[in-house]
Design a protein around this motif. Structure first.
Motif, PDB file in Angstrom:
ATOM      1  N   ARG A 146      47.190  28.207  32.918  1.00 30.82           N
ATOM      2  CA  ARG A 146      46.505  27.345  33.557  1.00 30.82           C
ATOM      3  C   ARG A 146      45.563  28.075  34.505  1.00 30.82           C
ATOM      4  O   ARG A 146      45.772  29.159  34.928  1.00 30.82           O
ATOM      5  N   TRP A 147      44.116  27.767  34.880  1.00 34.57           N
ATOM      6  CA  TRP A 147      43.277  28.575  35.534  1.00 34.57           C
ATOM      7  C   TRP A 147      43.750  28.796  36.780  1.00 34.57           C
ATOM      8  O   TRP A 147      43.535  29.837  37.377  1.00 34.57           O
ATOM      9  N   TRP A 148      44.532  27.871  37.778  1.00 34.75           N
ATOM     10  CA  TRP A 148      44.864  28.236  38.988  1.00 34.75           C
ATOM     11  C   TRP A 148      46.118  29.152  39.051  1.00 34.75           C
ATOM     12  O   TRP A 148      46.129  30.045  39.849  1.00 34.75           O
ATOM     13  N   MET A 149      46.853  29.314  37.910  1.00 38.33           N
ATOM     14  CA  MET A 149      47.805  30.292  38.063  1.00 38.33           C
ATOM     15  C   MET A 149      47.134  31.621  37.667  1.00 38.33           C
ATOM     16  O   MET A 149      47.627  32.622  38.366  1.00 38.33           O
ATOM     17  N   THR A 150      46.308  31.682  36.862  1.00 39.38           N
ATOM     18  CA  THR A 150      45.460  32.966  36.749  1.00 39.38           C
ATOM     19  C   THR A 150      44.720  33.424  38.173  1.00 39.38           C
ATOM     20  O   THR A 150      44.928  34.591  38.308  1.00 39.38           O
ATOM     21  N   VAL A 151      44.164  32.395  38.567  1.00 40.64           N
ATOM     22  CA  VAL A 151      43.377  32.761  39.833  1.00 40.64           C
ATOM     23  C   VAL A 151      44.347  33.103  40.967  1.00 40.64           C
ATOM     24  O   VAL A 151      44.315  34.233  41.758  1.00 40.64           O
ATOM     25  N   SER A 152      45.784  32.723  41.048  1.00 39.83           N
ATOM     26  CA  SER A 152      46.790  32.927  42.012  1.00 39.83           C
ATOM     27  C   SER A 152      47.326  34.196  41.527  1.00 39.83           C
ATOM     28  O   SER A 152      47.281  35.088  42.618  1.00 39.83           O
ATOM     29  N   ILE A 153      47.564  34.773  40.669  1.00 35.80           N
ATOM     30  CA  ILE A 153      48.011  35.906  40.170  1.00 35.80           C
ATOM     31  C   ILE A 153      46.959  37.049  40.499  1.00 35.80           C
ATOM     32  O   ILE A 153      47.288  38.015  40.978  1.00 35.80           O
ATOM     33  N   ALA A 154      45.703  36.742  40.341  1.00 37.27           N
ATOM     34  CA  ALA A 154      44.592  37.944  40.489  1.00 37.27           C
ATOM     35  C   ALA A 154      44.577  37.959  42.258  1.00 37.27           C
ATOM     36  O   ALA A 154      44.481  39.275  42.583  1.00 37.27           O
ATOM     37  N   ILE A 155      44.923  37.058  42.801  1.00 44.23           N
ATOM     38  CA  ILE A 155      44.765  37.006  44.416  1.00 44.23           C
ATOM     39  C   ILE A 155      45.923  37.929  44.877  1.00 44.23           C
ATOM     40  O   ILE A 155      45.817  38.787  45.587  1.00 44.23           O
ATOM     41  N   VAL A 156      47.097  37.627  44.155  1.00 39.77           N
ATOM     42  CA  VAL A 156      48.400  38.433  44.620  1.00 39.77           C
ATOM     43  C   VAL A 156      48.096  39.906  44.301  1.00 39.77           C
ATOM     44  O   VAL A 156      48.366  40.664  44.874  1.00 39.77           O
ATOM     45  N   PHE A 157      47.532  40.197  42.914  1.00 42.75           N
ATOM     46  CA  PHE A 157      47.270  41.610  42.475  1.00 42.75           C
ATOM     47  C   PHE A 157      46.398  42.283  43.729  1.00 42.75           C
ATOM     48  O   PHE A 157      46.561  43.345  44.128  1.00 42.75           O
ATOM     49  N   GLU A 158      45.484  41.366  43.991  1.00 34.24           N
ATOM     50  CA  GLU A 158      44.117  41.869  44.826  1.00 34.24           C
ATOM     51  C   GLU A 158      44.959  42.430  46.359  1.00 34.24           C
ATOM     52  O   GLU A 158      44.800  43.257  46.861  1.00 34.24           O
ATOM     53  N   LEU A 159      45.557  41.356  46.816  1.00 36.48           N
ATOM     54  CA  LEU A 159      46.376  41.720  48.081  1.00 36.48           C
ATOM     55  C   LEU A 159      47.417  42.570  48.047  1.00 36.48           C
ATOM     56  O   LEU A 159      47.501  43.411  48.819  1.00 36.48           O
ATOM     57  N   PHE A 160      48.148  42.708  46.872  1.00 31.80           N
ATOM     58  CA  PHE A 160      49.295  43.721  46.871  1.00 31.80           C
ATOM     59  C   PHE A 160      48.644  45.296  46.723  1.00 31.80           C
ATOM     60  O   PHE A 160      49.302  46.125  47.471  1.00 31.80           O
ATOM     61  N   THR A 161      47.679  45.195  45.987  1.00 33.03           N
ATOM     62  CA  THR A 161      46.880  46.862  45.953  1.00 33.03           C
ATOM     63  C   THR A 161      46.240  47.109  47.201  1.00 33.03           C
ATOM     64  O   THR A 161      46.400  48.135  47.667  1.00 33.03           O
ATOM     65  N   LEU A 162      45.863  46.130  47.790  1.00 37.66           N
ATOM     66  CA  LEU A 162      44.939  46.269  49.265  1.00 37.66           C
ATOM     67  C   LEU A 162      46.176  46.919  50.014  1.00 37.66           C
ATOM     68  O   LEU A 162      45.880  47.750  51.028  1.00 37.66           O
ATOM     69  N   TRP A 163      47.252  46.386  50.187  1.00 37.52           N
ATOM     70  CA  TRP A 163      48.253  46.396  51.166  1.00 37.52           C
ATOM     71  C   TRP A 163      48.783  47.862  50.838  1.00 37.52           C
ATOM     72  O   TRP A 163      49.150  48.769  51.641  1.00 37.52           O
ATOM     73  N   THR A 164      48.977  48.059  49.405  1.00 40.23           N
ATOM     74  CA  THR A 164      49.861  49.328  49.098  1.00 40.23           C
ATOM     75  C   THR A 164      48.835  50.573  49.123  1.00 40.23           C
ATOM     76  O   THR A 164      49.394  51.400  49.780  1.00 40.23           O
ATOM     77  N   ILE A 165      47.735  50.479  48.534  1.00 35.21           N
ATOM     78  CA  ILE A 165      46.797  51.588  48.463  1.00 35.21           C
ATOM     79  C   ILE A 165      45.726  51.598  49.170  1.00 35.21           C
ATOM     80  O   ILE A 165      44.691  52.468  49.161  1.00 35.21           O
ATOM     81  N   ARG A 166      45.259  50.361  49.868  1.00 30.07           N
ATOM     82  CA  ARG A 166      44.182  50.120  50.645  1.00 30.07           C
ATOM     83  C   ARG A 166      42.805  50.218  49.739  1.00 30.07           C
ATOM     84  O   ARG A 166      41.740  50.613  50.000  1.00 30.07           O
ATOM     85  N   ASP A 167      43.105  49.645  48.615  1.00 26.84           N
ATOM     86  CA  ASP A 167      41.776  49.777  47.511  1.00 26.84           C
ATOM     87  C   ASP A 167      42.215  48.461  46.679  1.00 26.84           C
ATOM     88  O   ASP A 167      43.553  48.323  46.421  1.00 26.84           O
ATOM     89  N   ASN A 168      41.404  47.682  45.962  1.00 30.96           N
ATOM     90  CA  ASN A 168      41.600  46.878  44.902  1.00 30.96           C
ATOM     91  C   ASN A 168      40.147  46.830  44.387  1.00 30.96           C
ATOM     92  O   ASN A 168      39.276  47.428  44.525  1.00 30.96           O
TER      93      ASN A 168
END
Length: 187
Positions: free
Chosen positions: A143-165
């Motif tokens: 579902r679209w909301w699941m896709t958006v949620s995963i994208a946000i998690v990926f963005e926040l995770f890489t931002l936190w981990t490597i300071r980039d996304n």
């Protein structure tokens, strides 16, 4: 929703083969110049970043697939899924080719945290396209909301981990912010 037809998979394979041939013609190294192949390389500031099968930027390519799926279904709702996938592969391949051109390599070095960036290996570029395809196919089943949620998690995770996304990568290529560049460098 129907999946990808046999014809669609043949078109996808042909596009990936053409993409690979173009990278070879550009003189990109087939694998990491270090001579090894790794499934994962997690050190951003190293000579193996963007050289191996996967790295921190693989998350961005999955998000590309999410975005391309959403745009494809929105702009071409009546077309078979394979048509949208073929277009997505074409866009991803075009970006990878441009990303490995001197103008973008120099731009990355100039305005992002990729100080020693020399472009991707063919292995990495093709893997990036495969990650995009995985994101596209995953989005086609969620579902679209699941896709958006995963994208946000990926963005926040890489931002936190490597300071980039993906978001910062686009921002820094299009309109660099010196404070972000300093923060990414750990200053």
């Amino acid at each position: 929703m129907a999946g990808i037809s046999r014809k669609g998979w043949l078109v996808a394979a042909a596009l990936l083969a053409i993409f690979t041939a173009i990278l070879f013609a550009m003189g990109r190294p087939p694998i990491c110049p270090c001579g090894t192949i790794s499934l994962w390389h997690g050190t951003v500031q190293s000579d193996q970043n963007s050289q191996q099968i996967s790295d921190w930027y693989s998350f961005s390519h999955i998000i590309h697939g999410f975005i391309f799926y959403g745009l494809g279904r929105w702009l071409m709702p009546r077309q078979p899924l394979w048509v949208a996938l073929a277009l997505a592969i074409g866009i991803e391949a075009a970006w990878e080719i441009l990303e490995n051109s001197p103008i973008i390599i120099d731009r990355y070095r100039e305005v992002t945290m990729a100080f020693g960036y020399s472009g991707d290996s063919i292995l990495n570029s093709v893997s990036d396209a495969l990650f995009m395809i995985a994101g596209f196919l995953a989005a086609s089943r969620m579902r679209w909301w699941m896709t958006v949620s995963i994208a946000i998690v990926f963005e926040l995770f890489t931002l936190w981990t490597i300071r980039d996304n993906l978001t910062l990568n686009v921002l820094m290529l299009v309109s660099p912010v010196e404070a972000i560049k300093e923060w990414q460098a750990g200053s």
